[in-house]
Design a protein around this motif. Structure first.
Motif, mmCIF file in Angstrom:
data_model
loop_
_atom_site.group_PDB
_atom_site.id
_atom_site.type_symbol
_atom_site.label_atom_id
_atom_site.label_comp_id
_atom_site.label_asym_id
_atom_site.label_seq_id
_atom_site.Cartn_x
_atom_site.Cartn_y
_atom_site.Cartn_z
ATOM 1 N N MET A 46 34.231 54.764 60.431
ATOM 2 C CA MET A 46 34.899 53.953 59.409
ATOM 3 C C MET A 46 33.994 53.829 58.174
ATOM 4 S SD MET A 46 37.143 51.754 58.258
ATOM 5 C CE MET A 46 37.860 50.154 58.382
ATOM 6 N N ARG A 47 34.422 54.381 57.056
ATOM 7 C CA ARG A 47 33.615 54.279 55.822
ATOM 8 C C ARG A 47 34.160 53.118 54.992
ATOM 9 N NH1 ARG A 47 35.161 59.695 53.371
ATOM 10 N NH2 ARG A 47 37.100 58.842 54.172
ATOM 11 N N ARG A 48 33.455 51.993 55.082
ATOM 12 C CA ARG A 48 33.919 50.806 54.344
ATOM 13 C C ARG A 48 32.957 50.527 53.190
ATOM 14 N NH1 ARG A 48 33.968 46.999 58.232
ATOM 15 N NH2 ARG A 48 36.175 47.168 58.697
ATOM 16 N N ALA A 49 33.548 50.259 51.998
ATOM 17 C CA ALA A 49 32.727 49.938 50.821
ATOM 18 C C ALA A 49 33.184 48.614 50.248
ATOM 19 C CB ALA A 49 32.887 51.026 49.767
ATOM 20 N N ILE A 50 32.253 47.965 49.555
ATOM 21 C CA ILE A 50 32.692 46.830 48.740
ATOM 22 C C ILE A 50 32.547 47.234 47.273
ATOM 23 C CG2 ILE A 50 32.026 45.121 50.503
ATOM 24 C CD1 ILE A 50 29.747 44.284 48.466
ATOM 25 N N PHE A 51 33.416 46.681 46.439
ATOM 26 C CA PHE A 51 33.335 46.887 44.987
ATOM 27 C C PHE A 51 33.183 45.494 44.379
ATOM 28 C CE2 PHE A 51 35.939 47.797 40.932
ATOM 29 C CZ PHE A 51 34.803 48.151 40.221
ATOM 30 N N PRO A 52 31.920 45.057 44.204
ATOM 31 C CA PRO A 52 31.703 43.676 43.766
ATOM 32 C C PRO A 52 31.734 43.536 42.248
ATOM 33 C CG PRO A 52 29.605 44.719 44.199
ATOM 34 C CD PRO A 52 30.653 45.780 44.423
ATOM 35 N N GLY A 53 32.098 42.332 41.805
ATOM 36 C CA GLY A 53 32.074 42.054 40.374
ATOM 37 C C GLY A 53 32.592 40.662 40.090
ATOM 38 N N SER A 54 32.531 40.304 38.818
ATOM 39 C CA SER A 54 33.072 39.005 38.401
ATOM 40 C C SER A 54 34.572 39.130 38.126
ATOM 41 C CB SER A 54 32.364 38.519 37.137
ATOM 42 O OG SER A 54 30.972 38.508 37.336
ATOM 43 N N PHE A 55 34.992 40.251 37.592
ATOM 44 C CA PHE A 55 36.416 40.520 37.324
ATOM 45 C C PHE A 55 37.064 39.373 36.539
ATOM 46 C CE2 PHE A 55 35.341 42.681 41.358
ATOM 47 C CZ PHE A 55 35.569 43.990 40.986
ATOM 48 N N ASP A 56 36.386 38.935 35.496
ATOM 49 C CA ASP A 56 36.888 37.788 34.716
ATOM 50 C C ASP A 56 37.194 38.203 33.282
ATOM 51 O OD1 ASP A 56 37.543 35.060 34.322
ATOM 52 O OD2 ASP A 56 35.627 34.743 33.331
ATOM 53 N N PRO A 57 38.266 38.928 33.036
ATOM 54 C CA PRO A 57 39.321 39.332 33.954
ATOM 55 C C PRO A 57 39.116 40.791 34.400
ATOM 56 C CG PRO A 57 40.054 39.751 31.723
ATOM 57 C CD PRO A 57 38.621 39.249 31.624
ATOM 58 N N PRO A 58 39.934 41.230 35.393
ATOM 59 C CA PRO A 58 39.910 42.660 35.752
ATOM 60 C C PRO A 58 40.440 43.495 34.577
ATOM 61 C CG PRO A 58 41.657 41.502 36.963
ATOM 62 C CD PRO A 58 40.878 40.463 36.213
ATOM 63 N N THR A 59 39.848 44.653 34.376
ATOM 64 C CA THR A 59 40.240 45.536 33.265
ATOM 65 C C THR A 59 40.743 46.881 33.813
ATOM 66 O OG1 THR A 59 38.100 46.633 33.105
ATOM 67 C CG2 THR A 59 38.349 44.549 31.887
ATOM 68 N N ASN A 60 41.262 47.695 32.912
ATOM 69 C CA ASN A 60 41.669 49.042 33.336
ATOM 70 C C ASN A 60 40.454 49.880 33.735
ATOM 71 O OD1 ASN A 60 44.323 48.439 33.025
ATOM 72 N ND2 ASN A 60 44.580 49.466 31.053
ATOM 73 N N GLY A 61 39.281 49.502 33.233
ATOM 74 C CA GLY A 61 38.053 50.187 33.656
ATOM 75 C C GLY A 61 37.787 49.925 35.135
ATOM 76 N N HIS A 62 37.970 48.681 35.571
ATOM 77 C CA HIS A 62 37.811 48.358 36.994
ATOM 78 C C HIS A 62 38.819 49.156 37.835
ATOM 79 C CE1 HIS A 62 36.203 44.246 35.532
ATOM 80 N NE2 HIS A 62 35.183 44.876 36.086
#
Ligand code: PNS
Length: 165
Positions: free
Chosen positions: A1-17
């Motif tokens: 199982m290849r599990r990743a996290i994608f951490p961030g503030s996302f304030d707000p989420p953008t199209n880049g995210h």
């Protein structure tokens, strides 16, 4: 199982995210978009609002084997990654200017959790100047952010900042 996290503030989420999430899909079986609970930073959106927005704008996974989840976390990213039994931390790099900060974070996270690898993905050059901070600033000053943040996020920003616009 290849599990990743994608951490961030996302304030707000953008199209880049979203671009980074889409690029991560073929690489992992599961990706947890990990939203930092950072009330001390006085975010525009609460952590619950950010998680809810992300759930609504996530790309479809119907044509890939990857499962996308959204979770909030407090404290250390490396600890959250270990707690989630992730083997990778995904971070997006937009330009060379991101590199130094990202390198320091990746090395610190490796020091904390040597088994967890940071994976850098390059965002599309279309988003090389897009950051949550810039999007908030431009939006608040009445500039156009269409195409740079999802429509739903723009609507939520309008609701939030409507009174002051
Ligand atoms: O994309 P962002 O908003 O710059 O995300 C930064 C984030 C949340 C990944 C970073 O600030 C972080 O990891 N914060 C949690 C606290 C932590 O682990 N700090 C040490 C990082 S080496």
């Amino acid at each position: 199982m290849r599990r990743a996290i994608f951490p961030g503030s996302f304030d707000p989420p953008t199209n880049g995210h979203l671009d980074i999430i889409k690029r991560s899909l073929p690489l992992f079986d599961e990706i947890i978009v990990a939203v930092l609970n950072n009330p001390d930073k006085n975010p525009l959106f609460s952590v619950e609002e950010r998680c809810e927005m992300i759930r609504e704008i996530l790309p479809s996974t119907s044509e890939c084997a990857c499962e996308l989840k959204v979770a909030s976390f407090s404290g250390l990213t490396a600890e959250f990654a270990r707690h989630s039994q992730a083997t990778a931390i995904v971070r997006g790099i937009r330009a060379v200017s991101d590199y130094e900060y990202e390198l320091r974070m990746a090395l610190m996270n490796r020091k904390l959790e040597p088994e967890i690898e940071t994976v850098f993905l390059m965002a599309d050059e279309e988003f090389s100047y897009v950051s949550s901070t810039l999007m908030k600033q431009v939006f608040m000053l009445g500039g156009r952010v269409a195409g740079l943040i999802p429509e739903l996020v723009e609507a939520r920003m309008r609701e939030k900042l409507g009174a002051s616009k």
